[in-house]
Motif scaffolding. Sequence first.
Motif, PDB file in Angstrom:
ATOM      1  N   VAL A 110       0.836  -1.201   0.000  1.00 44.92           N
ATOM      2  CA  VAL A 110       0.000   0.000   0.000  1.00 44.92           C
ATOM      3  C   VAL A 110       0.871   1.251   0.000  1.00 44.92           C
ATOM      4  CG1 VAL A 110      -0.197   0.118   2.522  1.00 44.92           C
ATOM      5  CG2 VAL A 110      -1.986   1.119   1.107  1.00 44.92           C
ATOM      6  N   ARG A 139      -3.699   1.207  -3.592  1.00 43.63           N
ATOM      7  CA  ARG A 139      -3.152  -0.148  -3.698  1.00 43.63           C
ATOM      8  C   ARG A 139      -2.776  -0.473  -5.143  1.00 43.63           C
ATOM      9  NH1 ARG A 139      -3.514  -4.167   0.389  1.00 43.63           N
ATOM     10  NH2 ARG A 139      -3.879  -3.148   2.387  1.00 43.63           N
ATOM     11  N   TYR A 182      -9.860  -1.483   3.457  1.00 48.60           N
ATOM     12  CA  TYR A 182      -9.691  -2.321   2.270  1.00 48.60           C
ATOM     13  C   TYR A 182     -10.483  -3.620   2.393  1.00 48.60           C
ATOM     14  CZ  TYR A 182      -7.246  -5.766  -0.655  1.00 48.60           C
ATOM     15  OH  TYR A 182      -6.944  -6.783  -1.522  1.00 48.60           O
TER      16      TYR A 182
END
Length: 248
Positions: free
Chosen positions: A146, A175, A233
């Motif tokens: 990330v 990402r 996420y």
Amino acid sequence: MAIEVFNRYENKYLLDDAAYHSFYNRLLEYMELDDYNKQHPFYAISNIYFDTKDDALIRKSLSKPKYKEKLRLRAYGVPKQDAKVYLELKKKVFGLVNKRRTALALDEAYDFVRTGMEPELQPYMNKQVLHEIHYFLQRYELEPKVYLAYDRKALFCKNSRDLRITFDTNIRSRRCDLRLEDGDYGQALLEPGRWLMEVKAEKTVPMWLSRMLSEHQMFRTSFSKYGNEYKKYIMNQEPTAQGETLYA
């Protein structure tokens, strides 16, 4: 030369705009701006966090163990291809944060993490930290996971460099395009007008700061930028055909 070894306690607080302005103005009675912030309102910090394929490091960190560790690559702003960056190994043991970092050329840093082989020693590198990161890379097979960046304002105590307070805002992540030179963009991690304040002290905080925190009704929070990005996420993963959530 930038400081390469830190041992300190770090306490975090989430503030809105009103709390930030009120508290920041009070702090100026005892603290002064970082040299860069004396010329610029903020400076941008960009990071690449590395983890295993199954996100073992961040999942362990979120379980709140007594010991945790992580590796990240840090730059100030968007680095050029030949820029110097910092590869940082950060550990936390019973609340004490130990951070060790070494300067590297951008490609040297990428190659070091990818291959696990130490670069040829150069005058700008910290030999001991290189060895420690090398040992860390032998234990984990890491990959970039990330990108995290934010705008920072930093203050130091006028009487001592043992106390530092930072304010981070506009925290953003992505990402994809997981190279620092790929640009400074990403999705917002916090709502607009929110600030992450970190109080970083080698020893206990001074009484004047304890009183000020109490007067402003500020309470410590547990907030990891990488940890909160990972939770966000996971929550956004597409459901499977069976209606379950996919976990990385």
